[in-house]
Design an enzyme around this catalytic site. Structure first.
Site, PDB file in Angstrom:
ATOM      1  N   GLU A 155       0.793  -1.243   0.000  1.00 27.67           N
ATOM      2  CA  GLU A 155       0.000   0.000   0.000  1.00 27.67           C
ATOM      3  C   GLU A 155       0.822   1.289   0.000  1.00 27.67           C
ATOM      4  O   GLU A 155       0.572   2.195   0.793  1.00 27.67           O
ATOM      5  CB  GLU A 155      -0.994  -0.009   1.175  1.00 27.67           C
ATOM      6  CG  GLU A 155      -1.898  -1.228   1.155  1.00 27.67           C
ATOM      7  CD  GLU A 155      -2.947  -1.231   2.262  1.00 27.67           C
ATOM      8  OE1 GLU A 155      -2.941  -0.326   3.106  1.00 27.67           O
ATOM      9  OE2 GLU A 155      -3.785  -2.153   2.269  1.00 27.67           O
ATOM     10  N   GLU A 161      -5.665 -11.010  -1.364  1.00 24.93           N
ATOM     11  CA  GLU A 161      -6.576 -10.851  -0.213  1.00 24.93           C
ATOM     12  C   GLU A 161      -8.032 -10.883  -0.667  1.00 24.93           C
ATOM     13  O   GLU A 161      -8.862 -10.095  -0.196  1.00 24.93           O
ATOM     14  CB  GLU A 161      -6.277  -9.522   0.506  1.00 24.93           C
ATOM     15  CG  GLU A 161      -4.830  -9.391   0.936  1.00 24.93           C
ATOM     16  CD  GLU A 161      -4.503  -8.093   1.685  1.00 24.93           C
ATOM     17  OE1 GLU A 161      -5.431  -7.397   2.136  1.00 24.93           O
ATOM     18  OE2 GLU A 161      -3.304  -7.787   1.810  1.00 24.93           O
TER      19      GLU A 161
HETATM   20  C1  XIL Z   1      -6.476  -6.308   8.072  1.00 24.69           C
HETATM   21  C2  XIL Z   1      -6.860  -7.474   8.955  1.00 24.69           C
HETATM   22  O1  XIL Z   1      -7.752  -8.303   8.237  1.00 24.69           O
HETATM   23  C3  XIL Z   1      -7.495  -6.977  10.233  1.00 24.69           C
HETATM   24  O2  XIL Z   1      -7.684  -8.058  11.139  1.00 24.69           O
HETATM   25  C4  XIL Z   1      -6.602  -5.922  10.902  1.00 24.69           C
HETATM   26  O3  XIL Z   1      -7.267  -5.359  11.993  1.00 24.69           O
HETATM   27  C5  XIL Z   1      -6.227  -4.822   9.911  1.00 24.69           C
HETATM   28  O4  XIL Z   1      -5.649  -5.401   8.765  1.00 24.69           O
HETATM   29  N1  XIL Z   1      -4.983  -4.720   3.485  1.00 24.69           N
HETATM   30  C6  XIL Z   1      -4.003  -5.526   3.985  1.00 24.69           C
HETATM   31  C7  XIL Z   1      -4.290  -6.387   5.158  1.00 24.69           C
HETATM   32  O5  XIL Z   1      -2.925  -5.626   3.383  1.00 24.69           O
HETATM   33  O6  XIL Z   1      -3.179  -6.553   5.968  1.00 24.69           O
HETATM   34  C8  XIL Z   1      -5.433  -5.843   5.965  1.00 24.69           C
HETATM   35  O7  XIL Z   1      -5.757  -6.801   6.978  1.00 24.69           O
HETATM   36  C9  XIL Z   1      -6.622  -5.558   5.081  1.00 24.69           C
HETATM   37  C10 XIL Z   1      -6.282  -4.526   4.042  1.00 24.69           C
END
Ligand code: XIL
Length: 336
Positions: free
Chosen positions: A121, A242
């Site tokens: 990100e 994801e």
């Molecule tokens: C999220 C997790 O799912 C949550 O449990 C945590 O509180 C915050 O992070 N992008 C990413 C992930 O790369 O690491 C994030 O995961 C969601 C968005």
């Protein structure tokens, strides 16, 4: 079942703790070939002098016992709630600590992970800007602490070079969200990857997070975005890192939000959406460039969107497979 990694994000704490939950263990080992830690391998979870992280160790050893590979997530990420103190309160030794973290974590997990999200990100996103106003034209970067301390994106190059040195065999990914929209952020992604190549950063692939809504992004935008990266370099892999498909869309006008979903009809639409995305992955991404597909969680109550409320995953609260599970299965079978 697939000749690319099929992954799932797992928790090692809370109600969905894989290490103490036999039913989830059975689901993960029976249906997937890879895991990502949903949180446990992020920056703040390591001891910054020893890089100790006992829960990550337990998770990785569980994966090994069950013949699953591990995708490391993530060496560098900006949110301050998951950052070590040297990044929350940067001092004059910031760059030393930064390199030390990337090297320390990548070295610790050398031979334990097959791939890393090296930087997560780094691109500006208007929906998640933390007060940053839109950067000037042709400057697409998020002004994270890393960006600010390095005065630009060279920290990304530094992270890739350091990770490669520490673990020469792990595949190294740049990972981001909303890059499947084929808008400004996708242009920013192309710009960033072009820059990384110019700087000879050892990048092997691009991760598209793919937290999608029922009707956003369009399939045409998703496919065009992947295609831009495929065209940019004859070698870069595309990984869906994801993937989750929400039932609700609180951003539409008017918002489309249901508050309960017991066998709700939306689950059929969700099934089709998972199917379409995976079918597109087979169609657009050449076989040797498929880095894999990871679903962001096991069962609906585990999802980071659960309290919205939403039901974005493949198993329901009773740990029964949903229509979306069949959709994924059908698309994978059709793709083979
Ligand atoms: C999220 C997790 O799912 C949550 O449990 C945590 O509180 C915050 O992070 N992008 C990413 C992930 O790369 O690491 C994030 O995961 C969601 C968005």
């Amino acid at each position: 079942m697939t000749n690319f990694p099929l992954g799932v994000a797992v928790a090692v704490d809370g109600n969905a703790n894989l290490l103490s939950n036999q039913q989830r263990q059975t689901i993960v080992s029976g249906n997937f070939s890879q895991i990502s830690a949903e949180n446990q391998m992020k920056m703040s979870y390591y001891n910054e002098s020893t890089f100790a992280n006992p829960l990550a160790d337990q998770m990785i050893s569980w994966a090994k016992t069950n013949n699953l590979s591990v995708h490391g997530h993530a060496l560098v990420w900006h949110p301050d709630y998951q950052q070590p103190s040297w990044a929350k309160n940067p001092g004059s030794d910031f760059k030393t600590k930064f390199i030390n973290h990337v090297r320390g974590v990548a070295t610790k997990h050398k031979g334990q992970v097959v791939s890393w999200d090296v930087v997560n990100e780094a691109l500006y996103d208007p929906a998640d800007a933390g007060g940053q106003s839109a950067p000037p034209q042709a400057e697409y970067y998020r002004h994270s602490v890393f960006h600010n301390q390095y005065n630009g994106p060279s920290y990304i190059v530094e992270a890739f070079k350091t990770a490669r040195q520490a673990d020469p065999t792990a595949e190294l990914y740049y990972n981001d969200f909303n890059t499947e929209e084929n808008g400004n952020k996708t242009t920013g992604l192309v710009n960033l990857i072009t820059y990384l190549k110019q700087q000879q950063a050892p990048i092997d692939g691009v991760g598209f997070q793919m937290h999608v809504l029922p009707d956003w992004a369009s399939m045409a935008s998703i496919e065009a975005s992947w295609q831009k990266i495929i065209n940019l370099d004859p070698r870069l892999k595309i990984k869906l890192t994801e993937l989750d498909v929400r039932v609700n869309n609180k951003y539409s006008n008017p918002p489309k939000v249901i508050s309960s979903c017991n066998n709700c009809p939306e689950l059929q639409q969700q099934k089709q959406r998972y199917k379409d995305i995976i079918a597109a992955y087979y169609r657009i991404v050449p076989a040797d460039r498929r880095g894999g597909i990871t679903i962001w969680g096991i069962a609906d109550p585990d999802s980071w969107f659960a309290s919205d409320p939403d039901w974005p995953l493949l198993w329901n609260a009773s740990l029964q497979p949903k229509p979306a599970f069949d959709g994924v299965k059908e698309a994978l079978q059709a793709g083979q």
